[in-house]
Write an enzyme that holds these catalytic residues in place. Structure first.
Site, PDB file in Angstrom:
ATOM      1  N   SER A 181     -10.432  -0.547  -1.010  1.00 26.27           N
ATOM      2  CA  SER A 181      -9.781  -0.556   0.302  1.00 26.27           C
ATOM      3  C   SER A 181     -10.314  -1.694   1.171  1.00 26.27           C
ATOM      4  O   SER A 181     -10.240  -2.853   0.785  1.00 26.27           O
ATOM      5  CB  SER A 181      -9.964   0.807   0.984  1.00 26.27           C
ATOM      6  OG  SER A 181      -9.178   0.905   2.156  1.00 26.27           O
ATOM      7  N   ASP A 405       0.395   3.295  -3.891  1.00 18.57           N
ATOM      8  CA  ASP A 405      -0.242   3.077  -2.595  1.00 18.57           C
ATOM      9  C   ASP A 405       0.634   2.151  -1.760  1.00 18.57           C
ATOM     10  O   ASP A 405       0.865   1.003  -2.141  1.00 18.57           O
ATOM     11  CB  ASP A 405      -1.627   2.455  -2.818  1.00 18.57           C
ATOM     12  CG  ASP A 405      -2.285   1.998  -1.525  1.00 18.57           C
ATOM     13  OD1 ASP A 405      -1.963   2.563  -0.457  1.00 18.57           O
ATOM     14  OD2 ASP A 405      -3.136   1.090  -1.590  1.00 18.57           O
ATOM     15  N   HIS A 461      -4.076   5.234  -3.330  1.00 21.49           N
ATOM     16  CA  HIS A 461      -4.917   4.196  -2.735  1.00 21.49           C
ATOM     17  C   HIS A 461      -6.295   4.106  -3.380  1.00 21.49           C
ATOM     18  O   HIS A 461      -6.795   3.017  -3.641  1.00 21.49           O
ATOM     19  CB  HIS A 461      -5.058   4.475  -1.228  1.00 21.49           C
ATOM     20  CG  HIS A 461      -5.843   3.453  -0.490  1.00 21.49           C
ATOM     21  ND1 HIS A 461      -5.486   2.122  -0.463  1.00 21.49           N
ATOM     22  CD2 HIS A 461      -6.969   3.552   0.260  1.00 21.49           C
ATOM     23  CE1 HIS A 461      -6.362   1.453   0.270  1.00 21.49           C
ATOM     24  NE2 HIS A 461      -7.274   2.289   0.717  1.00 21.49           N
TER      25      HIS A 461
END
Length: 484
Positions: A181, A405, A461
């Site tokens: 991320s 994602d 994600h």
């Protein structure tokens, strides 16, 4: 005689350095954890290392020794996203050796269980709480809480130097800077500091081999702008609406002219289509309300007529039916991390931090403008240039993306990888686990540089959280330098 004296002086210097950094830091080997039955079957160490001019920043870490061959297995520094999200979530929900036993936990002291596909089976991993204010990391002065991308990653580099000095047995292990991320920003910055430090001869020299990133945030414009195109490719937007927006907005859905009414109208319709989509995993329910109510925090009520227009395609649902949300397990993590016996076992310094939170909202909500009033400034708007520089170094890179994602779409990642203009060694092809397609991969490279890109089919994600077996196979094969 001169050689013997020099060697003796060097030995004394190393002893002094180890003593100094051991004195200024603390670490604790943990054999038992509340909630886990019996002795831990792996080596866990936690501790603090002071960084900054006066060591006013105390960074907390969890270190897990490889369960296979710790002397030779890679050493990974794992950085979480956010910014300001604790690496403990990476331990329990992504790649660490234990997790919350959600089905057999209560709200007093949740139970722990082993994770079958932990990356610690093939690597030594340091999970670091950074920047300051994240997880159990803290500052000794109010001023030290103020930070930004570049300074925080300088401190992370200092942390790693001091950690290796106090753990010299791992200095020669292959080193990979890793994360997921928002670590798409911090990992390249830390890796760049290491390469520069090695070139400048800063001791200890680190055996850096490359870096690993999952669903990385890379470019403030490109990643966000790609969400519209990704949503269209995934069938969330019609061809007509996507084409209209592309024409009226000129392909720019972020920096929109407020007088461009046609573009604004298209974006308003797009927002209506995507409003209830879980952007981190588009196939799962959107569960924002899981955080808004403490009375029923484990579930989110299904919306009923009145919240949305009546549609004959909507089924009638009994009012008492609930949707189970992935975030529900995090409630147990909060309970576990804030339990007094757990904090004592982890050797958390009393009085340094209040309640543990997965993400420090004060850091996350900081503005992007360095006006001197926010605790954290996201001052690295794009790190694509760093990736381009790494393409001329001795460096191995693994970039992987869960393909469901929408927050940081795999299509955005593919665009900046192509921008690096590195020759393709192996073109787009499927990779397999248990005889099934686990995703698709490409390999780029020239000279001593190699980049492997892989999608993880059906993952969100944080890909290892959704597809643990597939991601474990991916990292194992990549470390072994075997073909996907």
């Amino acid at each position: 005689m001169f050689f013997s004296q020099s060697k003796l002086q060097l030995t004394l210097l190393l002893i002094i350095l180890v003593f100094f950094h051991t004195f200024c830091s603390s670490h604790n080997v943990i054999e038992y954890l509340p909630g886990f039955p019996g002795k831990l079957p792996f080596k866990l160490e936690t501790g603090y290392i002071g960084v900054g001019e006066k060591e006013e920043v105390q960074l907390f870490y969890y270190f897990f020794e490889s369960e296979s061959n710790p002397e030779d297995d890679p050493l990974m520094l794992w950085l979480a996203g956010g910014p300001g999200c604790s690496s403990l979530y990476g331990v329990t929900n992504e790649i660490g050796p234990f997790t919350i036993d959600f089905l057999n936990s209560n709200r007093s002291l949740p139970s722990l269980m082993l994770r079958e596909h932990a990356w610690t089976k093939v690597a030594n991993i340091i999970f670091l709480d950074q920047p300051v204010g994240t997880g159990f990391s803290y500052a000794t002065t109010p001023e030290a809480f103020y930070s930004n991308d570049t300074y925080a990653t300088e401190l992370a580099y200092e942390f790693l130097r001091k950690w290796l000095i106090s753990h010299p047995k791992y200095i020669n292990n292959p080193l990979y800077i890793s994360g997921i991320s928002y670590a798409g920003v911090t990992v390249p910055l830390v890796a760049n500091n290491i390469y520069r430090g090695n070139e400048a001869g800063i001791k200890p020299l680190m055996n850096i081999k490359g870096y690993i990133l999952g669903n990385p945030y890379t470019d403030a414009f490109g990643d966000i702008n790609e969400r519209v195109t990704y949503a269209h490719r995934m069938g969330l937007l019609s061809d007509r609406l996507h084409h209209s927006a592309k024409v009226n907005c000129h392909g720019n859905y972020v920096n929109v002219n407020p007088e461009n009414v046609l573009c604004l109208n298209d974006l308003d319709r797009i927002n209506q289509c995507l409003d209830k989509i879980n952007e981190y995993m588009i196939l799962e329910p959107s569960c924002d309300s899981v955080w808004s109510t403490k009375e029923d925090i484990l579930s989110s009520a299904i919306p009923f007529p009145g919240e949305s227009p009546t549609n004959f395609l909507q089924s009638v649902v009994a009012p008492e039916k609930k949707i189970m949300c992935r975030n529900a397990a995090v409630v147990h993590l909060y309970t576990w991390a804030n339990n007094k016996s757990v904090r004592q076992a982890l050797d958390i310094r009393e009085g340094t931090k209040g309640e543990w939170t997965r993400c420090n909202k004060t850091i996350q909500s900081s503005t992007q403008v360095p006006d001197g009033t926010t605790p954290y400034v996201c001052n690295a708007k794009s790190v694509v240039g760093y990736h381009k520089d790494f393409a001329h170094k001795n460096c191995r890179t693994l970039i992987f993306s869960g393909d469901h994602d929408k927050a940081f779409p795999h299509t955005a990642t593919e665009k900046w990888i192509e921008f690096l203009e590195v020759p393709i060694l192996s073109d787009w092809r499927p990779w397999f686990v248990q005889g099934q397609i686990a995703g698709y991969t490409m390999t780029y490279g020239r000279d001593d540089y190699e980049l492997t890109y892989a999608t993880v089919k059906g993952a969100g994600h944080t890909a290892p959280e959704y597809k643990p077996e597939e991601c474990f196979a991916m990292i194992t094969r990549w470390f072994d330098e075997s073909s996907f």
